[in-house]
Write a protein that holds these residues in place. Structure first.
Motif, mmCIF file in Angstrom:
data_model
loop_
_atom_site.group_PDB
_atom_site.id
_atom_site.type_symbol
_atom_site.label_atom_id
_atom_site.label_comp_id
_atom_site.label_asym_id
_atom_site.label_seq_id
_atom_site.Cartn_x
_atom_site.Cartn_y
_atom_site.Cartn_z
ATOM 1 N N ALA A 1 0.868 -1.177 0.000
ATOM 2 C CA ALA A 1 0.000 0.000 0.000
ATOM 3 C C ALA A 1 0.903 1.224 0.000
ATOM 4 O O ALA A 1 2.004 1.190 0.556
ATOM 5 N N LEU A 2 0.457 2.300 -0.638
ATOM 6 C CA LEU A 2 1.249 3.534 -0.703
ATOM 7 C C LEU A 2 0.504 4.638 0.027
ATOM 8 O O LEU A 2 -0.648 4.947 -0.305
ATOM 9 N N LYS A 3 1.166 5.209 1.012
ATOM 10 C CA LYS A 3 0.509 6.257 1.805
ATOM 11 C C LYS A 3 1.212 7.588 1.571
ATOM 12 O O LYS A 3 2.442 7.691 1.694
ATOM 13 N N ASP A 4 0.432 8.599 1.214
ATOM 14 C CA ASP A 4 0.923 9.965 1.082
ATOM 15 C C ASP A 4 0.969 10.549 2.489
ATOM 16 O O ASP A 4 -0.067 10.751 3.116
ATOM 17 N N MET A 5 2.168 10.809 2.998
ATOM 18 C CA MET A 5 2.309 11.193 4.404
ATOM 19 C C MET A 5 1.755 12.591 4.678
ATOM 20 O O MET A 5 1.452 12.921 5.822
ATOM 21 N N ALA A 6 1.673 13.428 3.631
ATOM 22 C CA ALA A 6 1.157 14.780 3.849
ATOM 23 C C ALA A 6 -0.360 14.760 3.963
ATOM 24 O O ALA A 6 -0.941 15.321 4.898
ATOM 25 N N SER A 7 -1.020 14.086 3.023
ATOM 26 C CA SER A 7 -2.497 14.125 3.014
ATOM 27 C C SER A 7 -3.087 12.954 3.788
ATOM 28 O O SER A 7 -4.269 12.985 4.150
ATOM 29 N N GLY A 8 -2.308 11.919 4.006
ATOM 30 C CA GLY A 8 -2.827 10.731 4.694
ATOM 31 C C GLY A 8 -3.580 9.789 3.762
ATOM 32 O O GLY A 8 -4.014 8.719 4.183
ATOM 33 N N VAL A 9 -3.716 10.178 2.486
ATOM 34 C CA VAL A 9 -4.446 9.328 1.533
ATOM 35 C C VAL A 9 -3.639 8.056 1.248
ATOM 36 O O VAL A 9 -2.428 8.128 1.022
ATOM 37 N N GLN A 10 -4.326 6.923 1.280
ATOM 38 C CA GLN A 10 -3.629 5.644 1.077
ATOM 39 C C GLN A 10 -4.224 4.897 -0.100
ATOM 40 O O GLN A 10 -5.441 4.835 -0.259
ATOM 41 N N ARG A 11 -3.350 4.352 -0.943
ATOM 42 C CA ARG A 11 -3.820 3.485 -2.051
ATOM 43 C C ARG A 11 -3.390 2.070 -1.745
ATOM 44 O O ARG A 11 -2.213 1.809 -1.520
ATOM 45 N N ASP A 12 -4.354 1.159 -1.773
ATOM 46 C CA ASP A 12 -4.034 -0.237 -1.466
ATOM 47 C C ASP A 12 -3.749 -0.999 -2.753
ATOM 48 O O ASP A 12 -4.058 -0.528 -3.850
ATOM 49 N N GLU A 13 -3.193 -2.178 -2.579
ATOM 50 C CA GLU A 13 -2.965 -3.103 -3.696
ATOM 51 C C GLU A 13 -2.204 -2.433 -4.837
ATOM 52 O O GLU A 13 -2.650 -2.418 -5.986
ATOM 53 N N VAL A 14 -1.043 -1.850 -4.532
ATOM 54 C CA VAL A 14 -0.207 -1.294 -5.605
ATOM 55 C C VAL A 14 1.000 -2.215 -5.818
ATOM 56 O O VAL A 14 1.381 -2.959 -4.919
ATOM 57 N N THR A 15 1.581 -2.136 -7.008
ATOM 58 C CA THR A 15 2.794 -2.917 -7.286
ATOM 59 C C THR A 15 4.011 -2.005 -7.098
ATOM 60 O O THR A 15 3.872 -0.771 -7.035
ATOM 61 N N VAL A 16 5.195 -2.617 -7.051
ATOM 62 C CA VAL A 16 6.421 -1.830 -6.943
ATOM 63 C C VAL A 16 6.511 -0.842 -8.106
ATOM 64 O O VAL A 16 6.836 0.335 -7.931
ATOM 65 N N ASP A 17 6.192 -1.304 -9.323
ATOM 66 C CA ASP A 17 6.266 -0.414 -10.492
ATOM 67 C C ASP A 17 5.317 0.764 -10.360
ATOM 68 O O ASP A 17 5.648 1.891 -10.743
ATOM 69 N N GLU A 18 4.126 0.484 -9.815
ATOM 70 C CA GLU A 18 3.176 1.597 -9.627
ATOM 71 C C GLU A 18 3.721 2.597 -8.604
ATOM 72 O O GLU A 18 3.605 3.817 -8.790
ATOM 73 N N VAL A 19 4.337 2.083 -7.535
ATOM 74 C CA VAL A 19 4.929 2.991 -6.536
ATOM 75 C C VAL A 19 5.970 3.880 -7.213
ATOM 76 O O VAL A 19 5.991 5.105 -7.038
ATOM 77 N N ILE A 20 6.836 3.263 -8.017
ATOM 78 C CA ILE A 20 7.896 4.024 -8.687
ATOM 79 C C ILE A 20 7.300 5.105 -9.581
ATOM 80 O O ILE A 20 7.800 6.240 -9.655
ATOM 81 N N GLY A 21 6.219 4.792 -10.238
ATOM 82 C CA GLY A 21 5.571 5.762 -11.107
ATOM 83 C C GLY A 21 4.877 6.865 -10.328
ATOM 84 O O GLY A 21 4.772 8.008 -10.802
ATOM 85 N N LEU A 22 4.412 6.576 -9.130
ATOM 86 C CA LEU A 22 3.586 7.534 -8.392
ATOM 87 C C LEU A 22 4.389 8.521 -7.544
ATOM 88 O O LEU A 22 3.965 9.657 -7.357
ATOM 89 N N VAL A 23 5.524 8.071 -7.008
ATOM 90 C CA VAL A 23 6.236 8.968 -6.066
ATOM 91 C C VAL A 23 7.155 9.946 -6.793
ATOM 92 O O VAL A 23 7.468 9.745 -7.945
#
Ligand code: AMP
Length: 417
Positions: free
Chosen positions: A395-417
């Motif tokens: 899961a990827l959590k945006d620490m500023a907004s607290g919004v969390q996306r579940d069920e992400v892949t490593v590639d999706e994390v790399i694309g999102l951050v």
């Protein structure tokens, strides 16, 4: 409890919170050195005392008062008299130039280094016993264009680190042809006013009268009336100085001709310059300085070769950048890898994959509760948290907004951050 050991007087630790500013200033220097086609050189931090005595002059402060001698644990007094930590980089670089016969290379040589210098002076604000300089040297170019180019380079450096109001002060102190007459003029002027000089200056007057002008405590009225080097220049030196100023004008660079600027070291000839933030004039405030040393290569046993260079004080530049409130560029966002399970291997595997992609990653290696781990991540300044669950589900959590996306892949994390 045993007594604490503190850092030696006149030295400072670079702590992590100050590092981004240093990094920015040093990276700017390295990048400009690259763009101005300088090649890196490194010489030892200690050299023979004789190198400095010959290269800088016996009567320079660096040699006479501030030499940081080293001798080793079993060193005799004679050995300690033989070695010193370098007070400045030029003498060592020119020593290397001569030693390696670098004059046969296609010139002019453009050399650069960044590193610590040592002067055993009384420490005070902006004056340390160990400090860092960015140094550039051009060996084998008589100028005048390169003199102006170096002033322009230093200007650009200060501007790029965020100091827009730094100004060059410039002077010409002549050469072996015309300096003797100027020296005589200074000796006779200051001798007539000897009682108004400091003890140091009175002592130096016969050996190195230019240094009297350099005396921080020199009576300003006396300084203002002193003979000016520009009035004593021979034709060749006068033409050289006029050409340097004309090129600076042509480049649209602001400067001030400063008749008192003679620099502390004996090997300088012709052009000398220093940099100050607007409104700061004291010698302690110099952010950098340099000049031409057309006699130095020969003095150290090489063929007659002109040279010019500058040394910029990184410590003082960082202090000025800080005082000016200039914020360093924000680095790459930090990603924290935390675990919702005790699968430490999974966390490190995810961290490694993210690092492979070039991200800056802190991996939490503890088995604390997830909430605690997220708290630590937030305190460490993480912009994102990747929460590793069972079976490496992410899961990827945006620490500023607290919004969390579940069920992400490593590639999706790399694309999102
Ligand atoms: P100098 O060779 O004395 O002209 O030094 C060049 C630059 O190095 C100066 O303009 C300062 O910015 C810096 N510098 C010289 N001495 C010190 C020192 N003791 N502590 C910190 N910076 C220094």
């Amino acid at each position: 409890m045993p007594a604490r050991i503190t850092a030696p007087r006149g030295t400072r630790d670079l702590l992590p919170e100050e590092a981004p500013r240093w990094e920015h200033v040093e990276a700017t220097a390295r990048e400009l050195a690259r763009r101005y086609a300088f090649e890196r050189i490194e010489t030892p931090l200690f050299e023979r005392v004789e190198l400095f005595a010959r290269g800088l002059g016996e009567s320079s402060d660096a040699v006479e008062k501030e030499m940081f001698r080293v001798g080793g644990a079993r060193g005799s007094d004679e050995e300690r008299a033989e070695w010193a930590l370098r007070p400045e980089p030029t003498a060592g670089i020119v020593r290397a130039y001569v030693e390696h016969g670098m004059h046969v290379r296609p010139g002019p040589l453009r050399l650069t280094t960044i590193g610590p210098m040592f002067r055993y002076d009384r420490p005070q604000a902006g004056r340390y016993r160990q400090f860092t300089q960015w140094d550039v040297e051009v060996i084998g170019d008589p100028g005048p264009a390169v003199d102006a180019e170096l002033v322009e380079l230093a200007h650009r450096f200060y501007r790029d680190v965020g100091l827009a109001d730094v100004r060059a002060r410039i002077n010409s102190i002549g050469d072996a042809t015309c300096r003797p007459a100027y020296r005589e003029a200074l000796i006779s002027y200051f001798s007539a006013h000897a009682p108004r000089l400091t003890d140091d200056s009175r002592r130096r007057l016969q050996v190195n009268p230019l240094r009297v002008l350099d005396d921080r405590l020199l009576d300003p009225e006396l300084a203002a009336g002193a003979p000016k080097s520009v009035d004593y220049l021979c034709d060749a030196c006068r033409a050289h100085f006029a050409a340097v100023l004309a090129i600076l004008d042509g480049l649209g660079l602001a400067y001030e001709v400063d008749h008192r600027l003679v620099r502390g070291l004996d090997y300088y000839t012709r052009t000398s310059f220093e940099f100050y933030a607007a409104g700061r004039g004291g010698q302690q405030d110099a952010l950098g300085g340099g000049g031409r040393y057309d006699g130095l290569v020969e003095l150290l046993g090489g063929p007659p070769t002109p040279g010019i260079g500058f040394g910029i004080g990184i410590d003082r530049t960082v202090l000025a950048v800080e005082a000016g409130g200039v914020e360093p560029p924000v680095g790459a966002p930090l990603v924290a890898v935390v675990g919702a399970s005790d699968d430490l291997v999974g966390r490190l595997r995810v961290a490694t994959a993210l690092r492979d992609a070039g991200l800056a990653v802190r991996s939490d290696g503890s088995t604390r509760k997830l909430g605690r781990q997220l708290e630590s991540a937030s305190k460490a300044g993480a912009r994102w948290a990747v929460i590793v669950g069972d079976g490496e589900r992410l899961a990827l959590k945006d620490m500023a907004s607290g919004v969390q996306r579940d069920e992400v892949t490593v590639d999706e994390v790399i694309g999102l951050v």
